[in-house]
Design a protein around this motif. Structure first.
Motif, PDB file in Angstrom:
ATOM      1  N   ALA A 317       0.830  -1.201   0.000  1.00 46.21           N
ATOM      2  CA  ALA A 317       0.000   0.000   0.000  1.00 46.21           C
ATOM      3  C   ALA A 317       0.870   1.259   0.000  1.00 46.21           C
ATOM      4  O   ALA A 317       0.608   2.234  -0.733  1.00 46.21           O
ATOM      5  CB  ALA A 317      -0.929  -0.007   1.209  1.00 46.21           C
ATOM      6  N   TYR A 318       1.916   1.224   0.816  1.00 44.19           N
ATOM      7  CA  TYR A 318       2.816   2.378   0.938  1.00 44.19           C
ATOM      8  C   TYR A 318       3.470   2.716  -0.393  1.00 44.19           C
ATOM      9  O   TYR A 318       3.567   3.884  -0.773  1.00 44.19           O
ATOM     10  CB  TYR A 318       3.875   2.059   1.995  1.00 44.19           C
ATOM     11  CG  TYR A 318       4.962   3.080   2.156  1.00 44.19           C
ATOM     12  CD1 TYR A 318       4.789   4.192   2.971  1.00 44.19           C
ATOM     13  CD2 TYR A 318       6.193   2.928   1.518  1.00 44.19           C
ATOM     14  CE1 TYR A 318       5.801   5.123   3.142  1.00 44.19           C
ATOM     15  CE2 TYR A 318       7.216   3.854   1.690  1.00 44.19           C
ATOM     16  CZ  TYR A 318       7.016   4.945   2.492  1.00 44.19           C
ATOM     17  OH  TYR A 318       8.020   5.868   2.656  1.00 44.19           O
ATOM     18  N   ALA A 378      -0.149   4.879 -11.241  1.00 47.71           N
ATOM     19  CA  ALA A 378      -1.182   4.535 -10.248  1.00 47.71           C
ATOM     20  C   ALA A 378      -2.313   5.556 -10.223  1.00 47.71           C
ATOM     21  O   ALA A 378      -3.441   5.219  -9.848  1.00 47.71           O
ATOM     22  CB  ALA A 378      -0.556   4.424  -8.861  1.00 47.71           C
ATOM     23  N   LEU A 379      -2.014   6.783 -10.618  1.00 52.91           N
ATOM     24  CA  LEU A 379      -3.034   7.835 -10.613  1.00 52.91           C
ATOM     25  C   LEU A 379      -3.719   8.017 -11.965  1.00 52.91           C
ATOM     26  O   LEU A 379      -4.630   8.836 -12.093  1.00 52.91           O
ATOM     27  CB  LEU A 379      -2.399   9.167 -10.198  1.00 52.91           C
ATOM     28  CG  LEU A 379      -1.928   9.289  -8.749  1.00 52.91           C
ATOM     29  CD1 LEU A 379      -1.192  10.612  -8.539  1.00 52.91           C
ATOM     30  CD2 LEU A 379      -3.095   9.177  -7.775  1.00 52.91           C
ATOM     31  N   SER A 380      -3.274   7.275 -12.959  1.00 51.43           N
ATOM     32  CA  SER A 380      -3.786   7.492 -14.310  1.00 51.43           C
ATOM     33  C   SER A 380      -5.210   6.980 -14.477  1.00 51.43           C
ATOM     34  O   SER A 380      -5.690   6.129 -13.718  1.00 51.43           O
ATOM     35  CB  SER A 380      -2.872   6.820 -15.340  1.00 51.43           C
ATOM     36  OG  SER A 380      -2.832   5.417 -15.130  1.00 51.43           O
ATOM     37  N   GLN A 390      -7.372   1.331  -3.928  1.00 55.59           N
ATOM     38  CA  GLN A 390      -7.261   0.120  -3.111  1.00 55.59           C
ATOM     39  C   GLN A 390      -6.229   0.291  -2.011  1.00 55.59           C
ATOM     40  O   GLN A 390      -6.419  -0.182  -0.878  1.00 55.59           O
ATOM     41  CB  GLN A 390      -6.897  -1.077  -3.996  1.00 55.59           C
ATOM     42  CG  GLN A 390      -8.006  -1.560  -4.901  1.00 55.59           C
ATOM     43  CD  GLN A 390      -9.180  -2.110  -4.116  1.00 55.59           C
ATOM     44  OE1 GLN A 390     -10.214  -1.438  -3.978  1.00 55.59           O
ATOM     45  NE2 GLN A 390      -9.044  -3.304  -3.595  1.00 55.59           N
ATOM     46  N   ALA A 391      -5.140   0.961  -2.332  1.00 56.65           N
ATOM     47  CA  ALA A 391      -4.098   1.191  -1.327  1.00 56.65           C
ATOM     48  C   ALA A 391      -4.634   2.025  -0.172  1.00 56.65           C
ATOM     49  O   ALA A 391      -4.303   1.785   1.002  1.00 56.65           O
ATOM     50  CB  ALA A 391      -2.890   1.874  -1.963  1.00 56.65           C
ATOM     51  N   GLN A 392      -5.466   2.999  -0.470  1.00 54.61           N
ATOM     52  CA  GLN A 392      -6.043   3.824   0.590  1.00 54.61           C
ATOM     53  C   GLN A 392      -6.998   3.012   1.464  1.00 54.61           C
ATOM     54  O   GLN A 392      -7.108   3.255   2.673  1.00 54.61           O
ATOM     55  CB  GLN A 392      -6.769   5.035  -0.007  1.00 54.61           C
ATOM     56  CG  GLN A 392      -5.839   6.060  -0.656  1.00 54.61           C
ATOM     57  CD  GLN A 392      -5.016   6.841   0.350  1.00 54.61           C
ATOM     58  OE1 GLN A 392      -4.872   6.472   1.518  1.00 54.61           O
ATOM     59  NE2 GLN A 392      -4.432   7.939  -0.092  1.00 54.61           N
ATOM     60  N   LEU A 397      -7.579  -0.111   6.816  1.00 54.31           N
ATOM     61  CA  LEU A 397      -7.538  -1.367   7.567  1.00 54.31           C
ATOM     62  C   LEU A 397      -6.365  -1.385   8.550  1.00 54.31           C
ATOM     63  O   LEU A 397      -6.499  -1.890   9.675  1.00 54.31           O
ATOM     64  CB  LEU A 397      -7.432  -2.553   6.608  1.00 54.31           C
ATOM     65  CG  LEU A 397      -8.639  -2.799   5.693  1.00 54.31           C
ATOM     66  CD1 LEU A 397      -8.345  -3.945   4.735  1.00 54.31           C
ATOM     67  CD2 LEU A 397      -9.888  -3.095   6.512  1.00 54.31           C
ATOM     68  N   ILE A 398      -5.244  -0.834   8.138  1.00 52.78           N
ATOM     69  CA  ILE A 398      -4.071  -0.776   9.020  1.00 52.78           C
ATOM     70  C   ILE A 398      -4.369   0.116  10.223  1.00 52.78           C
ATOM     71  O   ILE A 398      -4.037  -0.224  11.365  1.00 52.78           O
ATOM     72  CB  ILE A 398      -2.846  -0.281   8.233  1.00 52.78           C
ATOM     73  CG1 ILE A 398      -2.399  -1.356   7.238  1.00 52.78           C
ATOM     74  CG2 ILE A 398      -1.700   0.092   9.179  1.00 52.78           C
ATOM     75  CD1 ILE A 398      -1.386  -0.866   6.226  1.00 52.78           C
ATOM     76  N   SER A 399      -5.013   1.248   9.985  1.00 52.16           N
ATOM     77  CA  SER A 399      -5.391   2.133  11.097  1.00 52.16           C
ATOM     78  C   SER A 399      -6.343   1.424  12.050  1.00 52.16           C
ATOM     79  O   SER A 399      -6.252   1.587  13.274  1.00 52.16           O
ATOM     80  CB  SER A 399      -6.044   3.406  10.548  1.00 52.16           C
ATOM     81  OG  SER A 399      -5.115   4.178   9.816  1.00 52.16           O
TER      82      SER A 399
END
Length: 511
Positions: A317-318, A378-380, A390-392, A397-399
């Motif tokens: 994700a990072y 990734a932003l395209s 998806q990463a966000q 979930l990590i939080s």
């Protein structure tokens, strides 16, 4: 080496207060140390990109005048400091370790730099770093790598290896770094220093040349937990110039560090993160970690194992979120307004786009280009939801994993890095292997929680430093100082002194 450079910042505060030493004498001792051991990228530690001897001595003289007049600006007034070259400094170059900003002198100070100056700390200079803070080894600096004071053939961590190496080699008692995915804590682990990532928003980001706005955080680099607390309280607190700044004062950190130093952790619940261990972790790292956990138990802490299942996806994700934000942030380096400008060969009247392309091609290094490409992709259109979106969601979930864990325990602990310092060049051709060095530190940045790395001893295999990481809930920075100081005190009792004092003397070639 002067005895003055061996002392902690807290000890130097006392020496200045009693008149044992002046700030000018203290600053000169550190400048002499820099001249003796820092050298260049080819020979020496190369912790500094720019040393401001004249400015530092002038600031030290002003400090001595204030002290003589009974107008001390702050407890740390007169204690010298080094600043990572990603923080803007009036009158001093800020290059971010990149050719594209070579020679740029900012017209303003970062808020943390302004607070350091107002408190009277002489600024020794700007420290080396991976270009735009992209890297885990300080090998991606356009001005050559920094070397680990414990072994000059090894990396000092990254991206803030310059600040960590300067403190570890006694060139500066204090330094400022930035932590986007572990760039304070991971260098701390491999150099035997203390590194703190404050709660996101707890220290101003104004004047920090952004890599990833939602991840970057300024923090202290020191040799003791108490020194970090002193510096953290100085630079922390609300800043109206920073929209991400938390509107509440920073305090109680020095008190927490002093309380922890008594070695009493009765009633504290400590959670070992089960996902941050296992295959791939160096045995010597895990041995020192287990010994440190046992010491916390002896101090009265209750230790349990805690599962944070989403942590296994943190690195993936990072490395979508960071490049996406970086590709946006670095778009401003266009050769039009400031920084490097290169004219394309063979073009009589180049367009702005052609100049921009030529300048960015020469000005950015391979790692920066790699992350810009990943982030732009990734932003395209058509990929935003599949990757960045998806990463966000994973970040959320990590939080939630952190929140669930903190319902059971007061702090979470893990090794700071999976291995000790690797050799220079060993992982330059394998970016994924390089990224794995931040495996244990990344989750804290994704969730915005505070963390500290404290020296936990030396690995049996290679005799190199190992770091112990403590993580606490957001705004509970005092907990990392309490636990970190307790472990530090217990380990110093075991070793008979601080870890860095146990190291062989640095003679400019090797420890």
């Amino acid at each position: 080496m002067s005895d003055l450079t061996r002392r902690t910042a807290a000890q130097l505060v006392d020496a200045l207060a009693t008149g044992e030493v002046t700030s000018v004498e203290l600053t000169q001792a550190h400048l002499d140390r820099i001249a003796a051991v820092d050298g260049t990228a080819d020979a020496g530690i190369h912790a500094f990109l720019h040393v401001d001897a004249e400015g530092a001595l002038a600031q030290a003289a002003a400090s001595d005048e204030r002290r003589a007049a009974g107008r001390v600006a702050h407890a740390l007034d007169g204690v010298p400091i080094a600043v990572k070259d990603v923080l803007t400094t009036t009158g001093l170059p800020t290059t971010c370790g990149s050719k594209i900003l070579e020679g740029w002198v900012p017209p303003y100070d970062a808020t943390v730099v302004a607070r350091v100056k107002a408190a009277g700390l002489p600024i020794l200079g700007k420290t080396n770093m991976d270009e735009f803070a992209m890297g885990s080894s300080t090998e991606h600096s356009a001005y050559g790598p920094t070397r680990n004071p414990w072994d000059l053939d090894r990396i000092p961590g990254g991206s803030g290896g310059g600040s960590a190496a300067a403190v570890a080699s006694f060139q500066a008692p204090l330094a400022l770094g930035t932590d986007t995915g572990g760039s304070i804590r991971q260098p701390g682990a491999v150099t035997g220093t203390v590194g703190v990532k404050p709660t996101y928003g707890g220290v101003s980001r104004y004047g920090l040349v952004a890599l990833a706005n939602s991840l970057d955080q300024v923090g202290p680099v020191t040799r003791t937990v108490l020194d970090s607390a002193l510096l953290h309280e100085l630079v922390g607190g609300h800043d109206p110039l920073d929209s991400t700044s938390i509107d509440r004062p920073v305090g109680g950190l020095v008190e927490a560090a002093r309380q922890g130093a008594t070695g009493d952790l009765t009633g504290l619940k400590v959670g070992i993160i089960s996902e941050l261990a296992g295959d791939g972790w160096q045995p010597g790292v895990m041995t020192r970690f287990a010994e440190s956990v046992a010491l916390l138990e002896q101090a009265g802490a209750e230790v349990v194992e805690v599962s944070c299942p989403s942590f296994v996806h943190a690195m993936a994700a990072y490395y979508l979120i960071l490049p996406a934000e970086a590709s946006s942030n670095l778009a401003k380096f266009d050769a039009m307004r400031y920084g490097l400008r290169v004219l394309p060969e063979g073009v009589d009247a180049p367009s702005a786009e052609q100049v921009m392309r030529a300048s960015r091609d020469v000005g950015f290094g391979d790692e920066v280009k790699r992350r810009i490409i990943i982030g732009t992709y990734a932003l395209s259109s058509g990929y935003y939801d599949a990757y960045y979106g998806q990463a966000q969601k994973v970040r959320t979930l990590i939080s939630r994993d952190f929140a669930a864990a903190y319902e059971k325990v007061d702090v979470l602990v893990s090794p700071t890095a999976p291995t000790t310092a690797f050799r220079l060049g060993e992982k330059l051709d394998d970016p994924l292997a390089m990224y794995l060095n931040d495996l244990a530190t990344i989750p804290a940045n994704l969730a915005g929680v505070p963390g500290i790395s404290v020296p936990a001893g030396l690995a049996d295999e290679d005799g190199l430093p190992v770091g112990f990481q403590v993580l606490a809930p957001a705004l509970a920075d005092d907990r990392v100082y309490r636990v970190g100081a307790a472990l530090e005190a217990l380990l110093e009792e075991k070793w008979g002194g601080a870890l860095l004092t146990q190291a062989p003397e640095l003679d400019g070639a090797a420890r």
